[in-house]
Structure formats: structure tokens, C-alpha cells
Motif scaffolding. Structure first.
Motif, mmCIF file in Angstrom:
data_model
loop_
_atom_site.group_PDB
_atom_site.id
_atom_site.type_symbol
_atom_site.label_atom_id
_atom_site.label_comp_id
_atom_site.label_asym_id
_atom_site.label_seq_id
_atom_site.Cartn_x
_atom_site.Cartn_y
_atom_site.Cartn_z
ATOM 1 N N VAL A 178 -20.761 9.558 -0.535
ATOM 2 C CA VAL A 178 -20.219 10.103 -2.017
ATOM 3 C C VAL A 178 -18.678 10.411 -1.976
ATOM 4 O O VAL A 178 -18.067 10.455 -0.836
ATOM 5 C CB VAL A 178 -20.835 11.701 -1.667
ATOM 6 C CG1 VAL A 178 -20.278 12.762 -2.998
ATOM 7 C CG2 VAL A 178 -22.125 11.919 -1.447
ATOM 8 N N THR A 179 -18.245 9.862 -3.035
ATOM 9 C CA THR A 179 -16.691 9.952 -3.289
ATOM 10 C C THR A 179 -16.445 10.876 -4.532
ATOM 11 O O THR A 179 -17.266 11.279 -5.365
ATOM 12 C CB THR A 179 -16.356 8.578 -3.838
ATOM 13 O OG1 THR A 179 -16.869 8.208 -4.816
ATOM 14 C CG2 THR A 179 -16.297 7.662 -2.761
ATOM 15 N N TRP A 180 -15.274 11.481 -4.332
ATOM 16 C CA TRP A 180 -14.629 12.182 -5.542
ATOM 17 C C TRP A 180 -13.411 12.504 -5.808
ATOM 18 O O TRP A 180 -12.684 11.895 -4.771
ATOM 19 C CB TRP A 180 -15.162 13.923 -5.302
ATOM 20 C CG TRP A 180 -14.733 14.452 -3.878
ATOM 21 C CD1 TRP A 180 -13.531 15.143 -4.073
ATOM 22 C CD2 TRP A 180 -15.188 14.207 -2.749
ATOM 23 N NE1 TRP A 180 -13.287 15.454 -2.427
ATOM 24 C CE2 TRP A 180 -14.360 14.805 -1.841
ATOM 25 C CE3 TRP A 180 -16.441 13.762 -2.301
ATOM 26 C CZ2 TRP A 180 -14.514 15.161 -0.501
ATOM 27 C CZ3 TRP A 180 -16.569 13.740 -0.581
ATOM 28 C CH2 TRP A 180 -15.804 14.487 -0.112
ATOM 29 N N ASP A 181 -12.890 12.694 -7.106
ATOM 30 C CA ASP A 181 -11.400 12.616 -7.511
ATOM 31 C C ASP A 181 -11.328 13.566 -8.536
ATOM 32 O O ASP A 181 -11.771 13.411 -9.655
ATOM 33 C CB ASP A 181 -11.101 11.186 -7.736
ATOM 34 C CG ASP A 181 -9.570 10.853 -7.929
ATOM 35 O OD1 ASP A 181 -8.776 12.039 -7.841
ATOM 36 O OD2 ASP A 181 -9.075 9.823 -8.310
ATOM 37 N N GLY A 182 -10.739 14.646 -8.130
ATOM 38 C CA GLY A 182 -10.417 15.842 -9.050
ATOM 39 C C GLY A 182 -9.678 16.844 -8.679
ATOM 40 O O GLY A 182 -8.871 16.770 -7.829
ATOM 41 N N PRO A 183 -9.931 17.998 -9.390
ATOM 42 C CA PRO A 183 -9.259 19.221 -8.927
ATOM 43 C C PRO A 183 -9.207 19.546 -7.460
ATOM 44 O O PRO A 183 -8.503 20.083 -6.877
ATOM 45 C CB PRO A 183 -9.791 20.327 -9.856
ATOM 46 C CG PRO A 183 -10.499 19.820 -11.074
ATOM 47 C CD PRO A 183 -10.620 18.239 -10.589
ATOM 48 N N ALA A 184 -10.352 19.166 -6.792
ATOM 49 C CA ALA A 184 -10.771 19.517 -5.491
ATOM 50 C C ALA A 184 -9.692 18.601 -4.425
ATOM 51 O O ALA A 184 -9.870 18.532 -3.253
ATOM 52 C CB ALA A 184 -12.353 19.567 -5.078
ATOM 53 N N GLY A 185 -9.240 17.443 -5.209
ATOM 54 C CA GLY A 185 -8.653 16.562 -4.431
ATOM 55 C C GLY A 185 -9.410 15.270 -4.318
ATOM 56 O O GLY A 185 -10.369 15.019 -5.013
ATOM 57 N N LYS A 186 -9.026 14.174 -3.613
ATOM 58 C CA LYS A 186 -9.528 13.012 -3.393
ATOM 59 C C LYS A 186 -10.074 12.781 -2.002
ATOM 60 O O LYS A 186 -9.533 13.235 -1.288
ATOM 61 C CB LYS A 186 -8.698 11.848 -3.971
ATOM 62 C CG LYS A 186 -9.219 10.509 -3.975
ATOM 63 C CD LYS A 186 -8.238 9.614 -4.388
ATOM 64 C CE LYS A 186 -8.823 8.130 -4.584
ATOM 65 N NZ LYS A 186 -7.900 7.190 -4.907
ATOM 66 N N GLY A 187 -11.570 12.353 -2.026
ATOM 67 C CA GLY A 187 -12.271 12.161 -0.746
ATOM 68 C C GLY A 187 -13.761 11.589 -0.862
ATOM 69 O O GLY A 187 -13.982 11.160 -2.124
ATOM 70 N N SER A 188 -13.996 11.280 0.256
ATOM 71 C CA SER A 188 -15.327 10.742 0.610
ATOM 72 C C SER A 188 -15.994 11.299 1.760
ATOM 73 O O SER A 188 -15.389 11.689 2.600
ATOM 74 C CB SER A 188 -15.447 9.264 0.402
ATOM 75 O OG SER A 188 -14.536 8.648 1.566
ATOM 76 N N THR A 189 -17.401 11.187 1.638
ATOM 77 C CA THR A 189 -17.982 11.354 3.072
ATOM 78 C C THR A 189 -19.318 10.435 3.106
ATOM 79 O O THR A 189 -19.816 9.882 2.071
ATOM 80 C CB THR A 189 -18.403 12.904 3.164
ATOM 81 O OG1 THR A 189 -18.968 13.239 4.453
ATOM 82 C CG2 THR A 189 -19.699 13.246 2.028
ATOM 83 N N LYS A 190 -19.590 10.115 4.295
ATOM 84 C CA LYS A 190 -20.892 9.453 4.433
ATOM 85 C C LYS A 190 -21.844 10.064 5.505
ATOM 86 O O LYS A 190 -21.514 10.842 6.197
ATOM 87 C CB LYS A 190 -20.541 8.076 5.316
ATOM 88 C CG LYS A 190 -19.619 7.170 4.345
ATOM 89 C CD LYS A 190 -19.354 5.866 4.842
ATOM 90 C CE LYS A 190 -18.630 5.025 4.112
ATOM 91 N NZ LYS A 190 -18.658 3.622 4.613
ATOM 92 N N PHE A 191 -23.089 9.906 5.127
ATOM 93 C CA PHE A 191 -24.354 10.518 5.761
ATOM 94 C C PHE A 191 -25.622 9.584 5.788
ATOM 95 O O PHE A 191 -25.477 8.748 4.779
ATOM 96 C CB PHE A 191 -24.523 11.827 5.495
ATOM 97 C CG PHE A 191 -24.535 12.324 3.886
ATOM 98 C CD1 PHE A 191 -25.974 12.169 3.575
ATOM 99 C CD2 PHE A 191 -23.586 12.472 3.408
ATOM 100 C CE1 PHE A 191 -26.091 12.635 2.274
ATOM 101 C CE2 PHE A 191 -23.639 13.096 1.996
ATOM 102 C CZ PHE A 191 -24.863 12.892 1.339
ATOM 103 N N SER A 192 -26.497 9.935 6.491
ATOM 104 C CA SER A 192 -27.946 9.002 6.306
ATOM 105 C C SER A 192 -28.804 10.026 5.931
ATOM 106 O O SER A 192 -28.968 11.219 6.323
ATOM 107 C CB SER A 192 -28.127 8.544 7.851
ATOM 108 O OG SER A 192 -27.324 7.617 8.301
ATOM 109 N N VAL A 193 -29.737 9.370 4.956
ATOM 110 C CA VAL A 193 -31.015 10.125 4.344
ATOM 111 C C VAL A 193 -32.118 9.313 4.442
ATOM 112 O O VAL A 193 -32.099 8.047 4.240
ATOM 113 C CB VAL A 193 -30.650 10.534 2.900
ATOM 114 C CG1 VAL A 193 -32.002 10.984 2.387
ATOM 115 C CG2 VAL A 193 -29.641 11.636 2.926
#
Length: 137
Positions: free
Chosen positions: A119-134
Motif C-alpha cells: 500500500v502506498t500513499w502520497d497526500g496530506p498525511a505525507g508520503k509512505g508505504s507499507t507491506k504485509f501478507s494476506v
């Protein structure tokens, strides 16, 4: 021209009804991932992903006060590696909900197995990403 307008109308009605179902249903967490400043929660009606088409909600909340956080532009992609084969990659279609920090999504899986989710994001919450398994059942 009339046929095109009818096609657009049908598509809009489908999206509105699908969004309404996802929002109104009791959602169960599939996975919750804490990052430095955010909690990313992946939810669905069943609490799991299955083979075929899946509707889900992706929510971003603050780690401090648990309030929704607008993550801006968001993407969710999955991959599954199998020996001797190229990774199987699937990307989700996401659209922002009327509630900030909440995104309605769909993704399709041809088969079951454990997927690495990014999951990646870029906006008011800042820029970031995270990974996990499902697991896809």
C-alpha cells in the motif's frame, strides 16, 4: 449518442450501488498494519479475500487519536511468487469515499495463495508505504 449516455448512466449506477454496499455493510478486518504515524486497515464484509472479485475498504487512521487521516493518492498492489514462474501481480482499483481516509476498492484473484500486499500513499498525511501478507482463500 443515446447509447453512450445509457452506458455511462449504467456504469455510474453500478459504482454508486457498489459503494453503498461496501459502506453500509458491517466490515471485518482482513489485516491491520501500523506504520510510524498511521494505521492502515484493510476490511471486507467477510473479513478475508477469496478467489475471484473482491470488494474491500482501505482506511487510514492516526496512531495517536485514531481519527481518519486523508492519505491523498493511494494505491494497493499484490504479488505472489511461485518457484519457476514469474510473480503473479494484481492491482486494485481504488476510489476515495466521502469520508476522508477511507477508500473503496476492488481486486480480482485468479486463484488462492498468500499475497504480498503493498500500500502506498502520497497526500496530506505525507508520503509512505507499507507491506504485509494476506491469504486469498
Amino acid at each position: 449518442m443515446v447509447q453512450r449516455m445509457a452506458t455511462v448512466l449504467v456504469a455510474v449506477l453500478f459504482l454508486v450501488s457498489a459503494a453503498g454496499m461496501a459502506v453500509s455493510a458491517d466490515l471485518k478486518p482482513i489485516h491491520t498494519q501500523k506504520t510510524k504515524d498511521l494505521v492502515v486497515t484493510l476490511e471486507s464484509e467477510s473479513g478475508q479475500w477469496k478467489q475471484g472479485k473482491n470488494d474491500f475498504v482501505l482506511e487510514f487512521t492516526s496512531t495517536q487519536d485514531k481519527q481518519p487521516v486523508d492519505a491523498g493518492k493511494v494505491s494497493l498492489n499484490t504479488s505472489m511468487t511461485m518457484s519457476g514462474m514469474a510473480p503473479m501481480i494484481a492491482g486494485a482499483t481504488l476510489s476515495p469515499d466521502k469520508t476522508p481516509g477511507r477508500y473503496l476498492g476492488t481486486i480480482t484473484f485468479p486463484d488462492g495463495g498468500v499475497r504480498q500486499v503493498t500500500v502506498t500513499w502520497d497526500g496530506p498525511a505525507g508520503k509512505g508505504s507499507t507491506k504485509f501478507s494476506v491469504s486469498v482463500r
